[in-house]
Scaffold this active site. Structure first.
Site, PDB file in Angstrom:
ATOM      1  CB  CYS A  65      25.378   4.211  35.357  1.00  0.00           C
ATOM      2  SG  CYS A  65      24.912   2.546  34.866  1.00  0.00           S
ATOM      3  CE  LYS A 111       0.331 -16.527  -1.541  1.00  0.00           C
ATOM      4  NZ  LYS A 111       0.460 -15.536  -0.472  1.00  0.00           N
ATOM      5  CD  GLU A 131      -0.906  -8.973  -1.946  1.00  0.00           C
ATOM      6  OE1 GLU A 131      -1.897  -9.230  -2.663  1.00  0.00           O
ATOM      7  OE2 GLU A 131      -0.709  -9.472  -0.832  1.00  0.00           O
ATOM      8  CB  SER A 189      -7.898 -17.408   0.170  1.00  0.00           C
ATOM      9  OG  SER A 189      -6.613 -17.325   0.662  1.00  0.00           O
ATOM     10  CG  LEU A 190      -4.198 -17.829  -4.365  1.00  0.00           C
ATOM     11  CD1 LEU A 190      -2.799 -17.290  -4.605  1.00  0.00           C
ATOM     12  CD2 LEU A 190      -4.774 -18.388  -5.676  1.00  0.00           C
ATOM     13  CB  CYS A 214      24.752   1.984  38.705  1.00  0.00           C
ATOM     14  SG  CYS A 214      23.353   3.053  38.290  1.00  0.00           S
ATOM     15  CB  CYS A 221      20.334   1.333  36.872  1.00  0.00           C
ATOM     16  SG  CYS A 221      21.663   0.846  35.768  1.00  0.00           S
ATOM     17  CE  LYS A 245       2.327 -19.541   2.270  1.00  0.00           C
ATOM     18  NZ  LYS A 245       1.768 -18.234   2.587  1.00  0.00           N
ATOM     19  CE1 TYR A 248      -3.585 -10.773  -7.017  1.00  0.00           C
ATOM     20  CE2 TYR A 248      -1.586  -9.607  -6.356  1.00  0.00           C
ATOM     21  CZ  TYR A 248      -2.814 -10.175  -6.035  1.00  0.00           C
ATOM     22  OH  TYR A 248      -3.260 -10.148  -4.755  1.00  0.00           O
ATOM     23  CE1 TYR A 269      14.205  23.305  -9.642  1.00  0.00           C
ATOM     24  CE2 TYR A 269      15.460  23.295 -11.699  1.00  0.00           C
ATOM     25  CZ  TYR A 269      14.795  23.988 -10.699  1.00  0.00           C
ATOM     26  OH  TYR A 269      14.725  25.345 -10.752  1.00  0.00           O
ATOM     27  CD  GLU A 270      14.976  18.650 -16.641  1.00  0.00           C
ATOM     28  OE1 GLU A 270      15.600  19.287 -17.493  1.00  0.00           O
ATOM     29  OE2 GLU A 270      15.033  17.407 -16.550  1.00  0.00           O
ATOM     30  CE1 TYR A 271       5.895  14.081 -12.639  1.00  0.00           C
ATOM     31  CE2 TYR A 271       6.354  14.823 -10.403  1.00  0.00           C
ATOM     32  CZ  TYR A 271       5.497  14.246 -11.329  1.00  0.00           C
ATOM     33  OH  TYR A 271       4.245  13.859 -10.935  1.00  0.00           O
ATOM     34  CG  ASP A 272       9.057  20.056  -7.905  1.00  0.00           C
ATOM     35  OD1 ASP A 272       7.893  19.759  -7.617  1.00  0.00           O
ATOM     36  OD2 ASP A 272       9.744  20.887  -7.303  1.00  0.00           O
ATOM     37  CG  ASP A 303       4.857 -11.340   2.271  1.00  0.00           C
ATOM     38  OD1 ASP A 303       3.658 -11.447   2.586  1.00  0.00           O
ATOM     39  OD2 ASP A 303       5.794 -11.659   3.016  1.00  0.00           O
ATOM     40  CB  CYS A 340      20.380   4.325  34.305  1.00  0.00           C
ATOM     41  SG  CYS A 340      21.658   4.657  35.508  1.00  0.00           S
ATOM     42  CD  GLU A 374       0.600 -13.920 -11.510  1.00  0.00           C
ATOM     43  OE1 GLU A 374       0.486 -14.027 -12.737  1.00  0.00           O
ATOM     44  OE2 GLU A 374      -0.290 -13.455 -10.775  1.00  0.00           O
TER      45      GLU A 374
HETATM   46  S1  IVH Z   1      -4.323 -14.500  -7.375  1.00  0.00           S
HETATM   47  C1  IVH Z   1      -8.687 -15.645  -7.618  1.00  0.00           C
HETATM   48  N1  IVH Z   1      -1.871 -13.708  -7.654  1.00  0.00           N
HETATM   49  O1  IVH Z   1      -2.056 -14.076  -2.003  1.00  0.00           O
HETATM   50  C2  IVH Z   1      -7.318 -15.068  -7.625  1.00  0.00           C
HETATM   51  N2  IVH Z   1      -2.817 -13.627  -5.481  1.00  0.00           N
HETATM   52  O2  IVH Z   1      -2.711 -16.337  -0.256  1.00  0.00           O
HETATM   53  C3  IVH Z   1      -6.700 -15.039  -6.300  1.00  0.00           C
HETATM   54  N3  IVH Z   1      -1.293 -12.710  -3.762  1.00  0.00           N
HETATM   55  O3  IVH Z   1      -5.397 -13.224  -1.378  1.00  0.00           O
HETATM   56  C4  IVH Z   1      -5.486 -14.241  -6.142  1.00  0.00           C
HETATM   57  N4  IVH Z   1       0.397 -12.318  -5.110  1.00  0.00           N
HETATM   58  O4  IVH Z   1      -3.685 -11.301  -1.739  1.00  0.00           O
HETATM   59  C5  IVH Z   1      -2.872 -13.901  -6.796  1.00  0.00           C
HETATM   60  N5  IVH Z   1       0.305 -12.993  -8.076  1.00  0.00           N
HETATM   61  C6  IVH Z   1      -0.698 -13.178  -7.222  1.00  0.00           C
HETATM   62  C7  IVH Z   1      -0.582 -12.860  -5.859  1.00  0.00           C
HETATM   63  C8  IVH Z   1      -1.661 -13.110  -5.009  1.00  0.00           C
HETATM   64  C9  IVH Z   1      -0.046 -12.230  -3.867  1.00  0.00           C
HETATM   65  C10 IVH Z   1      -2.063 -12.779  -2.498  1.00  0.00           C
HETATM   66  C11 IVH Z   1      -3.512 -12.385  -2.617  1.00  0.00           C
HETATM   67  C12 IVH Z   1      -4.281 -13.573  -2.122  1.00  0.00           C
HETATM   68  C13 IVH Z   1      -3.272 -14.284  -1.289  1.00  0.00           C
HETATM   69  C14 IVH Z   1      -3.603 -15.739  -1.146  1.00  0.00           C
END
Ligand code: IVH
Length: 701
Positions: A463, A136, A195, A103-104, A443, A440, A346, A247, A55-58, A138, A458, A134
């Site tokens: 029924c 990953k 992400e 990608s990874l 029935c 149905c 994974k 990240y 409320y205060e923030y608002d 989703d 239905c 760290e």
């Molecule tokens: S590093 C060059 N760190 O996973 C660096 N990716 O399967 C590449 N993802 O395309 C990304 N958590 O969308 C990195 N802690 C994390 C992540 C992460 C999720 C995703 C990211 C990437 C996909 C690859």
């Protein structure tokens, strides 16, 4: 990000501002007011540790809004008021990433990780490598560009080289700062990767919302997040309560003459960049990360995290292992697909493929016919799954399901399993189209579908399937709560001809039942007592138990509170009903029709004669509580009370519980992780927003 002194100063300033109005805030204080609001956004959305009530923030937010309105020239693009996009996204312009979003590579076990480490050591010539590990996340990946400390662009990943500009939508996510002091580190321009995710709690709430609108749920938080990025209306993005983890710093331009006073460069390591992002107010995995030397502790940390994944508030599908030192990263380089200095570990899948063998059509209490997919049993995240609801005809079409198809199914966290998609590539031609029945399945009467609805129904109220489902609902816990009755007994008594309809529940032939297997004297007595006790249930429970379409528990309470006797509804028009809190056109029509139906009225008379409570006792003896007629709504998780206890407290003083935020709402009581209701209430100035403590105070007074 903020030291103790700054926190105290900002908190003091907040209280100062709270005592002001738009007229008394001087022009020169507007930047201060913005800082104060940014500070509270950070406390709330990044740290999850607010220092003000909502409320205060608002109130502070409104103060800034009004002060800016009075001084339009003063508005800056990074002002907290500039997140709320007013116009729709027309189209999403294609933009080029500053560096390709790679990608990874994946690993699945200790051996894969050991292999990765061996290759990295060979390539770098090092004996042992320092790794940063760290989660990953989703969700859906994004890139953010800041120039001269301002967020200038946000883009989707796209094909990795080009993505789409989604800046307006990304600004709705309050854990992403609109400006950040990169210049403190000599950084002029920077591209950050991260992400967008939806927490498990927001996901569950969002699916509840969809269900209440008769819409099929989203399969998992990832789909919910990625589907949000390209939405036309930025306000809808805001309602989804998304979050972001940042990240990776993928690119930066820095002043050539920049030197850190302590000569330590945060960008010299990955863990340093995570800390830098965290210090600048981003939600980076600073608290979740770990830096270790050698691969064994990496393996241990990955497995530990996997064991605890269900306790996290968001979904992760693995861990990411990165060589920490940027010099080592450069040495290892990259392929065209992924960096050689990082690998994903994974987790065991909660997805599985199985075969769709048949579709069974089930008839619910309101006559809705729901298709249920029968699958070859498959083990998935701790349970064996053999049947999954596929909701309606449209859903089947969207997912392109055929009988005999291989299907990908998934179970996200505690969520009920869903079919993610069919795998048409694996078809051999023997698959069969799913035909929706015209009649149905129980029935055999003709099914109907309203134009605006996705569901076939239905409409034969006799029924068998509906009759049984209605009785099951009537005795259930949230309705008349007839303990020891339950679904099994309803079915058994019905099949044996001992029970035909709802009034029959109060006219059971106990002599016959006593002869059934499993009904000793004790269980018979329990059943009798429970049935007898249910006659005294308050009116709102009876109304809910009747199973009128669109009438949930809250609407049932509103309805009960509006009359002295249940039969009063027979004299009400749709217009009368529309006056009630939370009753819209659809609901009003459904209630009206229910009370115009002779068979229904006949049933209610029978129930009255059998001794059921038809009066609103509370209304009959109106306790003029301090809160009589005031409307309340609870949202989020309360910490001291159960939701039902809090509602009872409000009701005991004459308060009325409602189910939605509207101008008719007086108090919104907000627990932890409140979502769209809070956002909506903030926009209606007459709604008073209370914390749980403030609510308790109100009750105590
Ligand atoms: S590093 C060059 N760190 O996973 C660096 N990716 O399967 C590449 N993802 O395309 C990304 N958590 O969308 C990195 N802690 C994390 C992540 C992460 C999720 C995703 C990211 C990437 C996909 C690859």
């Amino acid at each position: 990000m903020y030291n103790k002194e700054q926190i105290q100063l900002l908190q003091k300033r907040s209280l100062d501002f709270l005592s002001q109005t738009a007229e008394t805030v001087p022009l020169a204080a507007i930047p201060d007011l913005r800082d104060v609001l940014r500070f509270h956004e950070y406390r709330y959305y990044v740290l999850n540790e607010p220092l003000l009530s909502d409320y205060e923030y608002d109130r502070l937010y409104q103060l800034l809004q009004r002060t800016e309105q009075a001084n339009p020239g003063s508005v800056t693009s990074d002002s907290p008021t500039q997140r709320v996009g007013s116009s729709l996204n027309q189209n999403f312009v294609t933009v080029q990433h500053l560096v390709p979003m790679l990608s990874l590579d994946n690993s699945y076990n200790a051996e894969d990780l050991t292999d990765f480490d061996r290759k990295a050591r060979e390539l770098s010539g090092l004996d042992s490598i320092e790794y940063c590990i760290e989660p990953k996340f989703d969700g859906a990946s994004i890139s953010l560009i800041y120039e001269n400390d301002q967020l200038v662009r946000a883009a989707t990943r796209g094909d990795g080289v080009e993505g789409e500009d989604i800046t307006t939508n990304i600004k709705q996510i309050r854990s992403i700062p609109l400006s950040a002091a990169f210049s403190k580190y000599g950084i002029r321009q920077v591209e950050i990767r991260g992400e967008i995710i939806m927490s498990k709690q927001s996901f569950a709430k969002y699916n509840e919302l969809l269900a209440s609108q008769n819409l099929p749920p989203l399969a998992n938080p990832r789909n919910a997040a990625s589907g949000s990025l390209r939405m036309k209306d930025p306000r809808e993005v805001a309602e989804r309560n998304l979050d972001a983890f940042l990240y990776h710093i993928s690119y930066f331009v820095r002043d050539t003459n920049w030197h850190n006073a302590d000569s330590h460069d945060p960008l010299a390591s990955h863990s340093g960049s995570l800390k830098l992002l965290w210090d600048l107010g981003f939600r980076s995995p600073e608290k979740e990360k770990r830096v270790v030397k050698g691969i064994q502790p990496v393996i241990d940390y990955c497995l530990d995290f996997e064991a605890g994944r269900d306790n996290l508030p968001y979904e992760i599908d693995g861990m990411v292992v990165k060589a920490d030192d940027t010099v080592v990263q450069e040495k290892l380089g990259m392929t065209s697909h992924h960096p050689r200095w990082a690998i994903a570990f994974k987790f065991k899948a909660r997805q599985a493929t199985t075969r769709l063998r048949a579709i069974e059509f089930q008839v619910g209490r309101t006559g809705a016919v729901t298709p249920v997919a029968k699958l070859d049993p498959v083990y998935l995240g701790g349970v064996t799954v053999s049947s999954i609801s596929v909701h309606n005809e449209e859903y089947i079409r969207e997912k392109d399901l055929k009988i005999g198809d291989a299907v990908l199914i998934e179970r996200a966290g505690d969520v009920i399993p869903q079919i993610v998609k069919s795998l048409p590539e694996l078809r051999d031609g023997s698959e069969e189209i799913i035909l929706f029945p015209k009649n149905c399945p129980v029935c055999k009467s003709e099914l109907y579908k309203e134009e605006t609805e996705a569901v076939w129904r239905c409409i034969n109220i006799e029924c068998e399937a509906q009759v049984v489902e209605k009785m099951i609902h009537f005795v259930s816990k949230d309705a008349m709560d007839i303990k020891s009755f339950g679904e099994a007994n309803v079915r058994k008594f019905y099949e044996l001809g001992l029970l035909q309809d709802i009034p029959g529940i109060y006219q059971l032939d106990y002599e016959q039942i006593g002869k059934l297997e499993g009904f000793g004297k004790k269980s018979l007595d329990n059943l009798k007592t429970a049935i007898e006790a249910s006659k005294k249930q308050p009116l709102h429970r009876l109304i809910y138990a009747l199973g009128i379409r669109f009438v949930g528990e809250t609407t049932a309470k509103t309805l009960a509170n509006s009359v002295e006797n249940l039969f009063d509804f027979t004299g009400k028009t749709e217009e009368d009903l529309l006056q009630l809190e939370d009753v819209g056109v659809k609901v009003a029509r459904s209630i009206f029709q229910f009370f115009q139906n002779e068979q229904n009225i006949d049933m209610l008379h029978q129930l009255e004669e059998l001794g059921l409570q038809m009066n609103n006792e509370k209304k009959a003896a109106v306790v003029a509580g301090a809160l009589t007629g005031q409307t309340f709504l609870f949202t989020g998780t309360l910490s001291k009370l159960k939701r039902s206890e809090a509602e009872a407290l409000a009701e005991a003083q004459g308060g009325v519980i409602v189910s939605g935020v509207s101008a008719k709402l007086n108090y919104l009581v907000v627990g932890e992780d409140a979502g769209s209701k809070l956002e909506k209430a903030k926009k209606i100035h007459t709604v008073k927003i209370l914390t749980e403590d403030e609510f308790l105070q109100l009750i105590a007074n």
